[in-house]
Design a protein around this motif. Structure first.
Motif, PDB file in Angstrom:
ATOM      1  N   GLU A 224     105.037  64.127 -17.781  1.00 33.37           N
ATOM      2  CA  GLU A 224     105.084  64.170 -16.330  1.00 33.37           C
ATOM      3  C   GLU A 224     106.535  64.325 -15.891  1.00 33.37           C
ATOM      4  O   GLU A 224     107.408  63.558 -16.310  1.00 33.37           O
ATOM      5  CB  GLU A 224     104.492  62.898 -15.726  1.00 33.37           C
ATOM      6  N   ASN A 225     106.792  65.367 -15.090  1.00 27.03           N
ATOM      7  CA  ASN A 225     108.163  65.695 -14.667  1.00 27.03           C
ATOM      8  C   ASN A 225     109.077  65.952 -15.867  1.00 27.03           C
ATOM      9  O   ASN A 225     110.287  65.712 -15.807  1.00 27.03           O
ATOM     10  CB  ASN A 225     108.759  64.579 -13.801  1.00 27.03           C
ATOM     11  N   THR A 226     108.509  66.447 -16.941  1.00 26.86           N
ATOM     12  CA  THR A 226     109.275  66.696 -18.165  1.00 26.86           C
ATOM     13  C   THR A 226     109.882  68.098 -18.143  1.00 26.86           C
ATOM     14  O   THR A 226     109.240  69.054 -17.727  1.00 26.86           O
ATOM     15  CB  THR A 226     108.365  66.540 -19.394  1.00 26.86           C
ATOM     16  N   ASN A 227     111.110  68.219 -18.601  1.00 31.47           N
ATOM     17  CA  ASN A 227     111.802  69.505 -18.663  1.00 31.47           C
ATOM     18  C   ASN A 227     111.686  70.071 -20.070  1.00 31.47           C
ATOM     19  O   ASN A 227     112.284  69.543 -21.010  1.00 31.47           O
ATOM     20  CB  ASN A 227     113.276  69.330 -18.275  1.00 31.47           C
ATOM     21  N   LEU A 228     110.907  71.172 -20.177  1.00 31.49           N
ATOM     22  CA  LEU A 228     110.738  71.854 -21.457  1.00 31.49           C
ATOM     23  C   LEU A 228     111.188  73.308 -21.347  1.00 31.49           C
ATOM     24  O   LEU A 228     110.760  74.168 -22.111  1.00 31.49           O
ATOM     25  CB  LEU A 228     109.279  71.778 -21.899  1.00 31.49           C
ATOM     26  N   ASN A 229     112.067  73.574 -20.404  1.00 32.37           N
ATOM     27  CA  ASN A 229     112.531  74.945 -20.197  1.00 32.37           C
ATOM     28  C   ASN A 229     113.179  75.504 -21.465  1.00 32.37           C
ATOM     29  O   ASN A 229     114.082  74.891 -22.044  1.00 32.37           O
ATOM     30  CB  ASN A 229     113.548  74.999 -19.054  1.00 32.37           C
ATOM     31  N   GLY A 230     112.705  76.677 -21.879  1.00 31.39           N
ATOM     32  CA  GLY A 230     113.299  77.341 -23.028  1.00 31.39           C
ATOM     33  C   GLY A 230     113.038  76.676 -24.363  1.00 31.39           C
ATOM     34  O   GLY A 230     113.601  77.076 -25.384  1.00 31.39           O
ATOM     35  N   ALA A 231     112.177  75.673 -24.393  1.00 32.53           N
ATOM     36  CA  ALA A 231     111.868  74.988 -25.654  1.00 32.53           C
ATOM     37  C   ALA A 231     110.933  75.847 -26.507  1.00 32.53           C
ATOM     38  O   ALA A 231     110.203  76.699 -25.999  1.00 32.53           O
ATOM     39  CB  ALA A 231     111.229  73.637 -25.379  1.00 32.53           C
ATOM     40  N   ASP A 232     110.949  75.634 -27.800  1.00 27.16           N
ATOM     41  CA  ASP A 232     110.095  76.367 -28.735  1.00 27.16           C
ATOM     42  C   ASP A 232     109.038  75.427 -29.291  1.00 27.16           C
ATOM     43  O   ASP A 232     109.327  74.561 -30.107  1.00 27.16           O
ATOM     44  CB  ASP A 232     110.930  76.952 -29.866  1.00 27.16           C
ATOM     45  N   LEU A 233     107.786  75.595 -28.812  1.00 33.50           N
ATOM     46  CA  LEU A 233     106.663  74.779 -29.265  1.00 33.50           C
ATOM     47  C   LEU A 233     105.698  75.599 -30.108  1.00 33.50           C
ATOM     48  O   LEU A 233     104.556  75.202 -30.332  1.00 33.50           O
ATOM     49  CB  LEU A 233     105.912  74.174 -28.075  1.00 33.50           C
ATOM     50  N   SER A 234     106.121  76.742 -30.572  1.00 39.50           N
ATOM     51  CA  SER A 234     105.225  77.646 -31.278  1.00 39.50           C
ATOM     52  C   SER A 234     104.606  76.995 -32.508  1.00 39.50           C
ATOM     53  O   SER A 234     105.228  76.178 -33.184  1.00 39.50           O
ATOM     54  CB  SER A 234     105.972  78.915 -31.687  1.00 39.50           C
ATOM     55  N   ASN A 235     103.340  77.350 -32.733  1.00 39.96           N
ATOM     56  CA  ASN A 235     102.572  76.873 -33.900  1.00 39.96           C
ATOM     57  C   ASN A 235     102.353  75.363 -33.909  1.00 39.96           C
ATOM     58  O   ASN A 235     102.036  74.779 -34.945  1.00 39.96           O
ATOM     59  CB  ASN A 235     103.259  77.291 -35.213  1.00 39.96           C
ATOM     60  N   SER A 236     102.509  74.717 -32.754  1.00 43.08           N
ATOM     61  CA  SER A 236     102.298  73.269 -32.669  1.00 43.08           C
ATOM     62  C   SER A 236     100.873  72.945 -32.231  1.00 43.08           C
ATOM     63  O   SER A 236     100.203  73.751 -31.587  1.00 43.08           O
ATOM     64  CB  SER A 236     103.283  72.639 -31.676  1.00 43.08           C
ATOM     65  N   ASP A 237     100.425  71.749 -32.567  1.00 44.02           N
ATOM     66  CA  ASP A 237      99.123  71.251 -32.120  1.00 44.02           C
ATOM     67  C   ASP A 237      99.361  70.387 -30.883  1.00 44.02           C
ATOM     68  O   ASP A 237      99.933  69.308 -30.969  1.00 44.02           O
ATOM     69  CB  ASP A 237      98.456  70.439 -33.226  1.00 44.02           C
ATOM     70  N   ILE A 238      98.916  70.896 -29.722  1.00 43.80           N
ATOM     71  CA  ILE A 238      99.157  70.210 -28.453  1.00 43.80           C
ATOM     72  C   ILE A 238      97.815  69.781 -27.853  1.00 43.80           C
ATOM     73  O   ILE A 238      97.621  69.764 -26.637  1.00 43.80           O
ATOM     74  CB  ILE A 238      99.956  71.117 -27.494  1.00 43.80           C
ATOM     75  N   THR A 239      96.884  69.428 -28.714  1.00 45.42           N
ATOM     76  CA  THR A 239      95.555  69.022 -28.297  1.00 45.42           C
ATOM     77  C   THR A 239      95.585  67.773 -27.416  1.00 45.42           C
ATOM     78  O   THR A 239      96.314  66.819 -27.703  1.00 45.42           O
ATOM     79  CB  THR A 239      94.676  68.745 -29.539  1.00 45.42           C
ATOM     80  N   GLU A 240      94.807  67.816 -26.320  1.00 46.83           N
ATOM     81  CA  GLU A 240      94.629  66.670 -25.415  1.00 46.83           C
ATOM     82  C   GLU A 240      95.956  66.160 -24.844  1.00 46.83           C
ATOM     83  O   GLU A 240      96.092  64.984 -24.518  1.00 46.83           O
ATOM     84  CB  GLU A 240      93.862  65.543 -26.103  1.00 46.83           C
ATOM     85  N   ALA A 241      96.929  67.050 -24.714  1.00 46.70           N
ATOM     86  CA  ALA A 241      98.205  66.684 -24.082  1.00 46.70           C
ATOM     87  C   ALA A 241      98.072  66.821 -22.572  1.00 46.70           C
ATOM     88  O   ALA A 241      97.190  67.505 -22.061  1.00 46.70           O
ATOM     89  CB  ALA A 241      99.322  67.565 -24.606  1.00 46.70           C
ATOM     90  N   TYR A 242      98.990  66.172 -21.844  1.00 43.03           N
ATOM     91  CA  TYR A 242      98.936  66.182 -20.383  1.00 43.03           C
ATOM     92  C   TYR A 242     100.299  66.541 -19.820  1.00 43.03           C
ATOM     93  O   TYR A 242     101.292  65.876 -20.104  1.00 43.03           O
ATOM     94  CB  TYR A 242      98.498  64.814 -19.864  1.00 43.03           C
ATOM     95  N   PHE A 243     100.337  67.619 -19.027  1.00 38.45           N
ATOM     96  CA  PHE A 243     101.561  68.065 -18.375  1.00 38.45           C
ATOM     97  C   PHE A 243     101.339  68.028 -16.870  1.00 38.45           C
ATOM     98  O   PHE A 243     100.486  68.741 -16.349  1.00 38.45           O
ATOM     99  CB  PHE A 243     101.903  69.492 -18.803  1.00 38.45           C
TER     100      PHE A 243
ATOM    101  N   GLY B 116     109.961  79.864 -19.373  1.00 40.24           N
ATOM    102  CA  GLY B 116     110.395  80.576 -20.568  1.00 40.24           C
ATOM    103  C   GLY B 116     110.089  79.856 -21.868  1.00 40.24           C
ATOM    104  O   GLY B 116     110.640  80.193 -22.918  1.00 40.24           O
ATOM    105  N   THR B 117     109.199  78.901 -21.820  1.00 35.72           N
ATOM    106  CA  THR B 117     108.862  78.118 -23.017  1.00 35.72           C
ATOM    107  C   THR B 117     107.979  78.920 -23.968  1.00 35.72           C
ATOM    108  O   THR B 117     107.084  79.647 -23.542  1.00 35.72           O
ATOM    109  CB  THR B 117     108.146  76.819 -22.611  1.00 35.72           C
ATOM    110  N   ASN B 118     108.220  78.776 -25.260  1.00 31.47           N
ATOM    111  CA  ASN B 118     107.434  79.478 -26.280  1.00 31.47           C
ATOM    112  C   ASN B 118     106.286  78.592 -26.742  1.00 31.47           C
ATOM    113  O   ASN B 118     106.495  77.593 -27.424  1.00 31.47           O
ATOM    114  CB  ASN B 118     108.318  79.862 -27.468  1.00 31.47           C
TER     115      ASN B 118
END
Length: 265
Positions: free
Chosen positions: A153-172, A179-181
């Protein structure tokens, strides 16, 4: 230096232990608030439930350290090496991990509220169920990570690389992912609510029951996105119902079409 000497000197009022070699030291449950351990060597140290709030650990080597339930609130760990460290359930509120090596670190259930992880390397790290509210992960490397159930919540992930990650049941919620990958990620039951995903790359991601309600997906790329093969019947939701009130401006959809829903530009 051994644990006994460190604790004795700390108790007598000394705080500056910059550069000391504490490899393998056992400081389980020790209280070392505001201690200076900049550039110290703490490889494979036992820091379980240790109180290090406000400590300076910038440039320190904590690789392989056991930091289960440690308190590092307001601590400085910029450019530190915590590769393969265990920080399960740790209190890391407002801690500074900018530029740190956190490769394969274990953060399950950790509280990273307000933490600075900008430009940190978290490749192959486990942040299962971690709280990243108000955290800064701009430019961070989270490739191949376990990000299941993270709270952003209110998290800054600008330009971060999350490729090939498991983001199951996450909350944004109200997060910024400009520009996030997010290519080739798993996004089962993940919610992006009122978040800025301008220019984000979702190509090749697995999505089902994913919501973008109220989010900005202008210039985002969803080419090749599809549900798990066993959930192909839910493709209709992926293509439509997950985008209520979302802003789509020149957004590339999974089938290659361009959508401009709610676009005022």
């Amino acid at each position: 230096m051994n644990a006994e000497e460190l604790l004795e000197r700390y108790t007598s009022g000394e705080r500056d232990f910059a550069g000391v070699d504490l490899s393998g030291v056992d400081l389980n449950k020790a209280k070392l608030i505001d201690i200076n351990l900049a550039n110290a060597i703490l490889i494979n140290a036992n820091l379980t439930s240790t109180h290090l709030s406000g400590a300076d650990l910038s440039g320190a080597n904590l690789s392989g350290a056991n930091m289960d339930c440690i308190d590092l609130s307001d601590a400085n760990l910029s450019n530190a090496n915590l590769s393969e460290a265990n920080l399960e359930g740790a209190q890391l509120i407002n801690a500074n991990f900018s530029g740190a090596n956190l490769r394969e670190a274990f953060f399950r259930g950790a509280d990273l509220t307000g933490a600075n992880l900008s430009s940190a390397c978290l490749q192959n790290a486990n942040l299962d169920s971690a709280d990243l509210t108000d955290a800064n992960l701009s430019g961070a490397n989270l490739k191949n990570g376990c990000l299941c159930g993270i709270h952003c919540e209110n998290t800054n992930l600008n330009g971060a690389d999350l490729s090939n990650s498991d983001i199951t049941e996450a909350y944004f919620e109200k997060a910024t992912l400009i520009g996030t990958n997010l290519s080739n990620t798993k996004l089962h039951q993940t919610g992006f609510e009122n978040s800025d995903l301008t220019g984000a790359n979702f190509s090749g991601a697995i999505m089902d029951e994913t919501s973008f309600d109220g989010s900005n997906l202008s210039h985002a790329n969803l080419m090749g996105v599809q549900p798990e093969p066993s959930l192909m019947a839910k493709k209709v939701r992926l293509m439509g119902k997950g985008f209520e009130e979302a802003i789509l401006c020149k957004t590339i959809m999974p089938d290659g079409t361009i959508r401009n829903d709610n676009c005022t530009a």
